[in-house]
Design a protein around this motif. Structure first.
Motif, short mmCIF file in Angstrom:
data_model
loop_
_atom_site.label_atom_id
_atom_site.label_comp_id
_atom_site.label_asym_id
_atom_site.label_seq_id
_atom_site.Cartn_x
_atom_site.Cartn_y
_atom_site.Cartn_z
N THR A 83 0.83 -1.20 0.00
CA THR A 83 0.00 0.00 0.00
C THR A 83 0.87 1.26 0.00
OG1 THR A 83 -0.22 -0.13 2.42
CG2 THR A 83 -1.98 -1.10 1.11
N ALA A 84 2.02 1.20 0.67
CA ALA A 84 2.93 2.35 0.66
C ALA A 84 3.44 2.62 -0.75
CB ALA A 84 4.09 2.11 1.61
N CYS A 88 2.48 5.97 -3.00
CA CYS A 88 3.53 6.86 -3.49
C CYS A 88 3.59 6.91 -5.02
CB CYS A 88 4.89 6.44 -2.93
SG CYS A 88 5.07 6.74 -1.16
N ILE A 172 10.73 5.02 1.02
CA ILE A 172 9.89 4.17 1.86
C ILE A 172 10.80 3.45 2.84
CG2 ILE A 172 8.31 2.21 1.91
CD1 ILE A 172 7.39 3.11 -0.90
N VAL A 194 6.85 7.33 3.65
CA VAL A 194 6.03 6.38 4.39
C VAL A 194 6.98 5.44 5.12
CG1 VAL A 194 4.25 4.59 4.28
CG2 VAL A 194 4.21 6.47 2.63
N THR A 196 6.99 1.65 7.12
CA THR A 196 6.18 0.45 7.25
C THR A 196 6.73 -0.45 8.34
OG1 THR A 196 7.41 -0.85 5.60
CG2 THR A 196 5.59 0.54 4.80
N ALA A 213 1.37 1.14 8.29
CA ALA A 213 2.07 2.15 7.50
C ALA A 213 1.88 3.48 8.20
CB ALA A 213 1.50 2.21 6.08
N THR A 215 2.92 7.85 8.32
CA THR A 215 3.35 8.98 7.52
C THR A 215 2.90 10.28 8.17
OG1 THR A 215 3.23 10.00 5.31
CG2 THR A 215 1.25 8.88 6.09
N LEU A 220 -1.20 10.97 1.71
CA LEU A 220 -0.69 9.61 1.59
C LEU A 220 -1.44 8.67 2.54
CD1 LEU A 220 3.18 10.05 1.29
CD2 LEU A 220 1.62 9.19 -0.46
N ILE A 224 -3.54 5.28 1.57
CA ILE A 224 -3.27 3.98 2.18
C ILE A 224 -4.53 3.41 2.82
CG2 ILE A 224 -1.95 2.80 3.98
CD1 ILE A 224 0.32 4.83 3.36
#
Length: 425
Positions: A83-84, A88, A172, A194, A196, A213, A215, A220, A224
């Motif tokens: 998902t990150a 992005c 990430i 992000v 994770t 996740a 951020t 963002l 997500i």
């Protein structure tokens, strides 16, 4: 003369003495699970019950712990990474730079969003992504860099953040093995666009399975949320009791990658014990570093900006430079026999890993030449290959023991290495 290794019939260093178990349920974990069991709400997709979900409460607690603006819990660390990447903007044909030495998910998640993982060398001392190698791997197709904090090391976030910013790339931060570690006084996971996390059974913060996740970017975080809940997210206000809490916005199609209420409740309890357990691991690791360094071994280092290490795995380099994988495997087997504790070589480089084979799944053959771009056989990265041959690791549960346990580990290394020729000859 050194005692005969247990693998050859000698008496083990730890005959019949157990190691700390993992996971260890935190105080209050059982009550939290029972509360969910009788609540009538086991999922965030269940009808609203008039109080915040455990998932929402965990998200807020973990964001506060890390010092970040937003946390979106997910079903796994893999789900958090995928998902990150998508949030992005990573998609079909894009390239994503990843460290060559890591768990398979570092590559398979990139392939899973139809992008191309590009393997870059690691630092030989930290085993984390080398910023110079990452920058050299950038092409016009590069969209993001994924940095992994591996075993007990924190990567060089200052340099990697600068590389990403120079080239307009998303950074990430895969912190699946670094819950609670800090770099320049800030928790890791908060330096990337992000961050994770994984809450798998093996991790220092665990609910069996799970992830998150995080951020500071609200946009963002919203993407997500949609990506992990079939295109739905929470509305700005709580709904009436009995109505769905997740709103079908139509903004972005997603998949179901949500964390359950049972896992969320468990994580709230486990989070309260994380710092104390990390402190115990750290103190024992410092002692073990000294004991093994005295024998000529090379404990894994961390980047200079690290202000607090955490230990998913304790990793140490063997004291000879040139040998093959069979040698390290034999030493790991002998140490396991001495200690009753699984000791293993570190991960194989991703391009040599049996777990990374995109050609084994037809879904990744998305166009002419794409599987060729994914072919791991095009890589030869000697630093990562040498690290895989020379470093061994064991699980963090052993670091929750006593000082005497660290001396047992050191004695096992002394005994096994004294008979190395017999083991590897």
């Amino acid at each position: 003369m050194a005692a005969s290794p247990a693998v050859h019939g000698g008496t083990p260093v730890r005959a019949g003495r157990p190691w700390p178990r993992w996971p260890q349920p935190a105080p209050g974990a059982d009550r939290a699970l029972l509360d969910v069991l009788h609540s009538g709400r086991w999922s965030i997709a269940s009808p609203y019950g008039g109080v915040p979900t455990y998932e929402q409460r965990f998200a807020e607690a973990f964001a506060e712990y890390l010092g970040t603006g937003h946390c979106v819990p997910t079903a796994s660390g893999t789900a958090a990474l995928m998902t990150a990447l998508e949030a992005c903007g990573v998609g079909a044909g894009d390239e994503v730079i990843v460290p060559a030495l890591s768990w398979a998910a570092s590559a398979s998640t990139v392939v899973g969003v139809n992008a191309v993982p590009v393997f870059a060398e690691v630092d030989p001392h930290t085993l984390c992504l080398d910023p110079t190698a990452a920058e050299a791997a950038i092409t016009p197709a590069t969209k993001a860099i994924v940095v992994v904090h591996l075993y007990s090391a924190v990567a060089d976030l200052t340099a990697l953040r600068a590389v990403a910013d120079r080239h307009g790339l998303a950074l990430i931060e895969d912190s699946a093995q670094a819950h609670g570690a800090t770099y320049k006084g800030r928790k890791v996971g908060t330096f990337g666009d992000v961050g994770t996390f994984s809450m798998h059974h093996t991790k220092v913060l665990t609910s069996g399975e799970g992830g998150a996740a995080v951020t500071d970017d609200a946009a963002l975080a919203r993407r997500i949320e949609h990506l992990r809940a079939d295109g739905r997210c929470r509305g700005p206000l709580p709904p009436r009791t009995g109505a769905p809490e997740l709103v079908e916005t139509g903004e972005l199609m997603g998949s179901n990658r949500c964390l359950s209420e049972f896992q969320s409740a468990l994580l709230i309890a486990q989070l309260k014990t994380l710092d104390a357990q990390n402190s115990t691991r750290w103190a024992n690791a410092v002692l073990l570093d000294r004991l093994l360094t005295e024998q000529g071994l090379r404990p894994q280092q961390t980047s200079p900006g690290t202000t607090r290490r955490t230990y998913f795995g304790y990793a140490v380099g063997l004291p000879w430079e040139e040998f093959d994988a069979a040698d390290s495997g034999a030493v790991a087997e002998a140490l396991t026999a001495e200690l009753g504790l699984p000791v293993r070589p570190v991960y194989q480089p991703l391009f040599a890993s049996r777990l990374y084979d995109p050609s084994s799944r037809r879904r990744f053959d998305i166009g002419p030449g794409h599987l060729g771009r994914l072919d791991p056989g095009r890589y030869s990265l000697p630093v990562s290959e040498r690290a895989a041959r020379s470093f061994l690791t064991f699980h963090h549960a052993a670091l929750l023991g006593e000082e005497t346990d660290m001396h047992d580990i050191a004695e096992a290394f002394r005994r096994v290495l004294a008979r190395r020729a017999r083991l590897t000859g």
